[in-house]
Design a protein around this motif. Structure first.
Motif, PDB file in Angstrom:
ATOM      1  N   ALA A 110      -0.267 -28.265 -29.049  1.00 15.22           N
ATOM      2  CA  ALA A 110       0.897 -27.471 -28.696  1.00 15.22           C
ATOM      3  C   ALA A 110       2.176 -28.219 -29.036  1.00 15.22           C
ATOM      4  O   ALA A 110       2.153 -29.355 -29.531  1.00 15.22           O
ATOM      5  CB  ALA A 110       0.868 -27.121 -27.207  1.00 15.22           C
ATOM      6  N   ASP A 111       3.310 -27.571 -28.783  1.00 18.48           N
ATOM      7  CA  ASP A 111       4.612 -28.196 -28.981  1.00 18.48           C
ATOM      8  C   ASP A 111       4.713 -29.424 -28.078  1.00 18.48           C
ATOM      9  O   ASP A 111       4.570 -29.314 -26.862  1.00 18.48           O
ATOM     10  CB  ASP A 111       5.706 -27.190 -28.631  1.00 18.48           C
ATOM     11  CG  ASP A 111       7.097 -27.729 -28.918  1.00 18.48           C
ATOM     12  OD1 ASP A 111       8.025 -26.910 -28.927  1.00 18.48           O
ATOM     13  OD2 ASP A 111       7.259 -28.944 -29.138  1.00 18.48           O
ATOM     14  N   PRO A 112       4.965 -30.621 -28.604  1.00 14.58           N
ATOM     15  CA  PRO A 112       4.997 -31.827 -27.761  1.00 14.58           C
ATOM     16  C   PRO A 112       6.120 -31.810 -26.742  1.00 14.58           C
ATOM     17  O   PRO A 112       6.102 -32.577 -25.794  1.00 14.58           O
ATOM     18  CB  PRO A 112       5.170 -32.957 -28.780  1.00 14.58           C
ATOM     19  CG  PRO A 112       5.778 -32.300 -29.977  1.00 14.58           C
ATOM     20  CD  PRO A 112       5.194 -30.921 -30.022  1.00 14.58           C
ATOM     21  N   GLY A 113       7.092 -30.946 -26.911  1.00 14.69           N
ATOM     22  CA  GLY A 113       8.175 -30.876 -25.944  1.00 14.69           C
ATOM     23  C   GLY A 113       7.879 -29.984 -24.754  1.00 14.69           C
ATOM     24  O   GLY A 113       8.683 -29.883 -23.837  1.00 14.69           O
ATOM     25  N   ILE A 114       6.724 -29.298 -24.760  1.00 19.86           N
ATOM     26  CA  ILE A 114       6.378 -28.371 -23.682  1.00 19.86           C
ATOM     27  C   ILE A 114       5.308 -29.010 -22.804  1.00 19.86           C
ATOM     28  O   ILE A 114       4.249 -29.398 -23.284  1.00 19.86           O
ATOM     29  CB  ILE A 114       5.861 -27.035 -24.257  1.00 19.86           C
ATOM     30  CG1 ILE A 114       6.942 -26.380 -25.137  1.00 19.86           C
ATOM     31  CG2 ILE A 114       5.439 -26.101 -23.136  1.00 19.86           C
ATOM     32  CD1 ILE A 114       6.473 -25.102 -25.788  1.00 19.86           C
ATOM     33  N   VAL A 115       5.583 -29.161 -21.539  1.00 18.78           N
ATOM     34  CA  VAL A 115       4.612 -29.685 -20.584  1.00 18.78           C
ATOM     35  C   VAL A 115       4.572 -28.731 -19.390  1.00 18.78           C
ATOM     36  O   VAL A 115       5.433 -27.872 -19.230  1.00 18.78           O
ATOM     37  CB  VAL A 115       4.985 -31.116 -20.118  1.00 18.78           C
ATOM     38  CG1 VAL A 115       4.948 -32.075 -21.279  1.00 18.78           C
ATOM     39  CG2 VAL A 115       6.371 -31.126 -19.478  1.00 18.78           C
ATOM     40  N   GLY A 116       3.557 -28.887 -18.567  1.00 11.46           N
ATOM     41  CA  GLY A 116       3.443 -28.074 -17.368  1.00 11.46           C
ATOM     42  C   GLY A 116       3.554 -28.935 -16.134  1.00 11.46           C
ATOM     43  O   GLY A 116       3.438 -30.159 -16.194  1.00 11.46           O
ATOM     44  N   MET A 117       3.804 -28.284 -15.006  1.00  8.47           N
ATOM     45  CA  MET A 117       3.916 -28.994 -13.740  1.00  8.47           C
ATOM     46  C   MET A 117       3.066 -28.300 -12.692  1.00  8.47           C
ATOM     47  O   MET A 117       3.031 -27.067 -12.630  1.00  8.47           O
ATOM     48  CB  MET A 117       5.371 -29.047 -13.263  1.00  8.47           C
ATOM     49  CG  MET A 117       6.254 -29.964 -14.078  1.00  8.47           C
ATOM     50  SD  MET A 117       7.833 -30.274 -13.245  1.00  8.47           S
ATOM     51  CE  MET A 117       8.537 -31.471 -14.386  1.00  8.47           C
ATOM     52  N   GLU A 118       2.390 -29.108 -11.884  1.00  9.67           N
ATOM     53  CA  GLU A 118       1.575 -28.570 -10.794  1.00  9.67           C
ATOM     54  C   GLU A 118       2.048 -29.191  -9.484  1.00  9.67           C
ATOM     55  O   GLU A 118       2.120 -30.417  -9.362  1.00  9.67           O
ATOM     56  CB  GLU A 118       0.095 -28.874 -10.996  1.00  9.67           C
ATOM     57  CG  GLU A 118      -0.763 -28.303  -9.876  1.00  9.67           C
ATOM     58  CD  GLU A 118      -2.206 -28.748  -9.939  1.00  9.67           C
ATOM     59  OE1 GLU A 118      -3.055 -28.078  -9.329  1.00  9.67           O
ATOM     60  OE2 GLU A 118      -2.490 -29.768 -10.595  1.00  9.67           O
ATOM     61  N   ALA A 119       2.360 -28.351  -8.519  1.00  8.68           N
ATOM     62  CA  ALA A 119       2.707 -28.815  -7.179  1.00  8.68           C
ATOM     63  C   ALA A 119       1.461 -28.815  -6.313  1.00  8.68           C
ATOM     64  O   ALA A 119       0.649 -27.893  -6.377  1.00  8.68           O
ATOM     65  CB  ALA A 119       3.780 -27.912  -6.569  1.00  8.68           C
ATOM     66  N   ARG A 120       1.315 -29.871  -5.515  1.00 12.14           N
ATOM     67  CA  ARG A 120       0.180 -29.967  -4.589  1.00 12.14           C
ATOM     68  C   ARG A 120       0.697 -30.376  -3.221  1.00 12.14           C
ATOM     69  O   ARG A 120       1.458 -31.341  -3.094  1.00 12.14           O
ATOM     70  CB  ARG A 120      -0.853 -30.997  -5.074  1.00 12.14           C
ATOM     71  CG  ARG A 120      -1.509 -30.626  -6.400  1.00 12.14           C
ATOM     72  CD  ARG A 120      -2.507 -31.687  -6.842  1.00 12.14           C
ATOM     73  NE  ARG A 120      -3.118 -31.348  -8.120  1.00 12.14           N
ATOM     74  CZ  ARG A 120      -4.006 -32.131  -8.747  1.00 12.14           C
ATOM     75  NH1 ARG A 120      -4.399 -33.267  -8.206  1.00 12.14           N
ATOM     76  NH2 ARG A 120      -4.504 -31.742  -9.910  1.00 12.14           N
ATOM     77  N   LEU A 121       0.293 -29.649  -2.189  1.00 18.61           N
ATOM     78  CA  LEU A 121       0.650 -29.958  -0.810  1.00 18.61           C
ATOM     79  C   LEU A 121      -0.605 -30.403  -0.069  1.00 18.61           C
ATOM     80  O   LEU A 121      -1.558 -29.638   0.036  1.00 18.61           O
ATOM     81  CB  LEU A 121       1.262 -28.733  -0.131  1.00 18.61           C
ATOM     82  CG  LEU A 121       2.610 -28.254  -0.683  1.00 18.61           C
ATOM     83  CD1 LEU A 121       3.111 -27.056   0.113  1.00 18.61           C
ATOM     84  CD2 LEU A 121       3.646 -29.362  -0.670  1.00 18.61           C
ATOM     85  N   TRP A 122      -0.589 -31.637   0.416  1.00 19.00           N
ATOM     86  CA  TRP A 122      -1.733 -32.218   1.126  1.00 19.00           C
ATOM     87  C   TRP A 122      -1.385 -32.345   2.603  1.00 19.00           C
ATOM     88  O   TRP A 122      -0.296 -32.814   2.962  1.00 19.00           O
ATOM     89  CB  TRP A 122      -2.072 -33.601   0.571  1.00 19.00           C
ATOM     90  CG  TRP A 122      -2.438 -33.614  -0.876  1.00 19.00           C
ATOM     91  CD1 TRP A 122      -1.596 -33.694  -1.941  1.00 19.00           C
ATOM     92  CD2 TRP A 122      -3.760 -33.570  -1.429  1.00 19.00           C
ATOM     93  NE1 TRP A 122      -2.283 -33.689  -3.112  1.00 19.00           N
ATOM     94  CE2 TRP A 122      -3.623 -33.622  -2.841  1.00 19.00           C
ATOM     95  CE3 TRP A 122      -5.038 -33.483  -0.874  1.00 19.00           C
ATOM     96  CZ2 TRP A 122      -4.723 -33.607  -3.682  1.00 19.00           C
ATOM     97  CZ3 TRP A 122      -6.123 -33.469  -1.707  1.00 19.00           C
ATOM     98  CH2 TRP A 122      -5.970 -33.530  -3.108  1.00 19.00           C
ATOM     99  N   ARG A 123      -2.318 -31.960   3.452  1.00 18.30           N
ATOM    100  CA  ARG A 123      -2.179 -32.149   4.891  1.00 18.30           C
ATOM    101  C   ARG A 123      -3.503 -32.667   5.441  1.00 18.30           C
ATOM    102  O   ARG A 123      -4.545 -32.063   5.256  1.00 18.30           O
ATOM    103  CB  ARG A 123      -1.793 -30.829   5.589  1.00 18.30           C
ATOM    104  CG  ARG A 123      -0.346 -30.403   5.336  1.00 18.30           C
ATOM    105  CD  ARG A 123       0.648 -31.419   5.843  1.00 18.30           C
ATOM    106  NE  ARG A 123       2.031 -31.097   5.573  1.00 18.30           N
ATOM    107  CZ  ARG A 123       2.700 -31.495   4.504  1.00 18.30           C
ATOM    108  NH1 ARG A 123       2.098 -32.235   3.577  1.00 18.30           N
ATOM    109  NH2 ARG A 123       3.975 -31.171   4.358  1.00 18.30           N
TER     110      ARG A 123
END
Length: 338
Positions: A110-123
């Motif tokens: 893919a385009d090297p300038g495009i990344v994804g982000m994942e949020a994770r909430l731990w309790r």
């Protein structure tokens, strides 16, 4: 999703292709938990061919699931391909409470300038909620995500951290980390145990005198606190009664007006479609039946979940071709940003 069509290939299903589900298996025997998770995944999936990967956190299953057909289409043709969730090979496992915003490595194709982000909430060491964004979420998006997990929206968004793919999935990584930490700290642990034993003997020698002195002190304080305690209990009962009345009144307020919801559905639902029915079985649940020629169920679910007014989106196909029934929980009115 790295992988190819050669035998023995491990294909990682990208986080953006996966939906997340938390399954409580505390009342299920260990030998039956895999089947229990598979059944729960089939019930929750908005597509007919779900596959999944599991991270076991005690008796709680953190499940990432995806469409098998879509995964095979991206992986290419071939035999003996094993599919695993990319999310299990990214990040770390905290032992307690934590908020993570993980920046995924870009796909080499893919385009090297495009990344994804994942949020994770731990309790308490368990993955309470997770969500994927194609780019960094703004403060409003983070607040909506935190509210959907039942957290205080004023909690600040964590700083993004770049993550590389791990050689082993999270469960194996966590076990190796704990084993290594214990092995390197054995001399310190032995010294601490010896010190605690000596401290215990000293404490027992002085315990009798300390208990007698504390007994006389407590008896003197009991008489003083009895009258105050009765006043506090009476005030607490009145406050609880007032809270019940307030909660009952707040429950009568609808999360959003029909006009606003209709405009939001028209705005976020992708593609060409026609609305066949609209119903609210309860003030907080919305169910809409759509008719569309080429339904992209994953896109519709993702678009609805991205709306600040909608949560916990599920989708089912109708009896007639092209009909989809989409159900979502409305964001509480007090949780919506002004």
């Amino acid at each position: 999703m790295p992988g190819g069509g050669n035998a023995g290939t491990l294909a990682l299903v990208g986080r953006e292709l996966c939906l997340y589900l938390q399954v409580d298996a505390s009342k299920v025997p260990p030998k039956q938990r895999t089947g229990f998770v598979a059944l729960a995944t089939r019930r929750a999936a908005p597509f007919a061919d779900p596959d999944f990967d599991v991270l076991w956190l005690q008796d709680q299953a953190a499940v990432w699931y995806w469409s098998q057909e879509r995964a095979r289409m991206l992986a290419g043709t071939g035999s003996n391909i094993r599919y695993r969730a990319e999310a299990l090979f990214v990040g770390t496992l905290p032992l307690g409470d934590a908020e993570q915003l993980l920046v995924y490595p870009p796909d080499p194709a893919a385009d090297p300038g495009i990344v994804g982000m994942e949020a994770r909430l731990w309790r308490h060491g368990r993955l309470l909620a997770t969500r994927w964004w194609a780019q960094a979420p703004d403060n409003l998006e983070w607040q909506v995500f935190a509210r959907s997990a039942g957290l205080d929206a004023s909690h600040p968004r964590p700083e993004p951290t770049f993550e590389l793919l791990r050689e082993h999935p999270l469960s194996a990584t966590r076990r190796r980390q704990l084993d290594g930490q214990i092995a390197t700290r054995m001399p310190l642990i032995a010294g601490v145990i010896a010190g605690l034993c000596l401290l215990l003997l000293t404490w027992q020698a002085a315990g009798v005198l300390r208990a007698q002195w504390e007994g006389h002190r407590v008896e003197g304080r009991i008489a003083q606190l009895s009258a105050r305690l009765e006043t506090i209990i009476s005030a607490r009962e009145k406050a609880d009664q007032a809270k019940v009345r307030i909660d009952a009144l707040l429950g009568l307020r609808t999360p959003a007006s029909q006009t606003r919801l209709l405009g939001e559905i028209k705005r976020v639902t992708p593609g060409a479609w026609e609305m066949l029915s609209w119903s609210q079985s309860s003030p907080e649940v919305l169910e809409v039946t759509l008719k569309t020629a080429n339904p992209d169920t994953a896109a519709i679910v993702a678009a609805w979940e991205a709306s600040p007014l909608l949560q916990e989106v599920s989708l089912a196909t109708g009896d007639r071709p092209g009909e989809l029934t989409v159900q979502a929980k409305l964001t509480p009115l007090q949780a919506l940003a002004p």
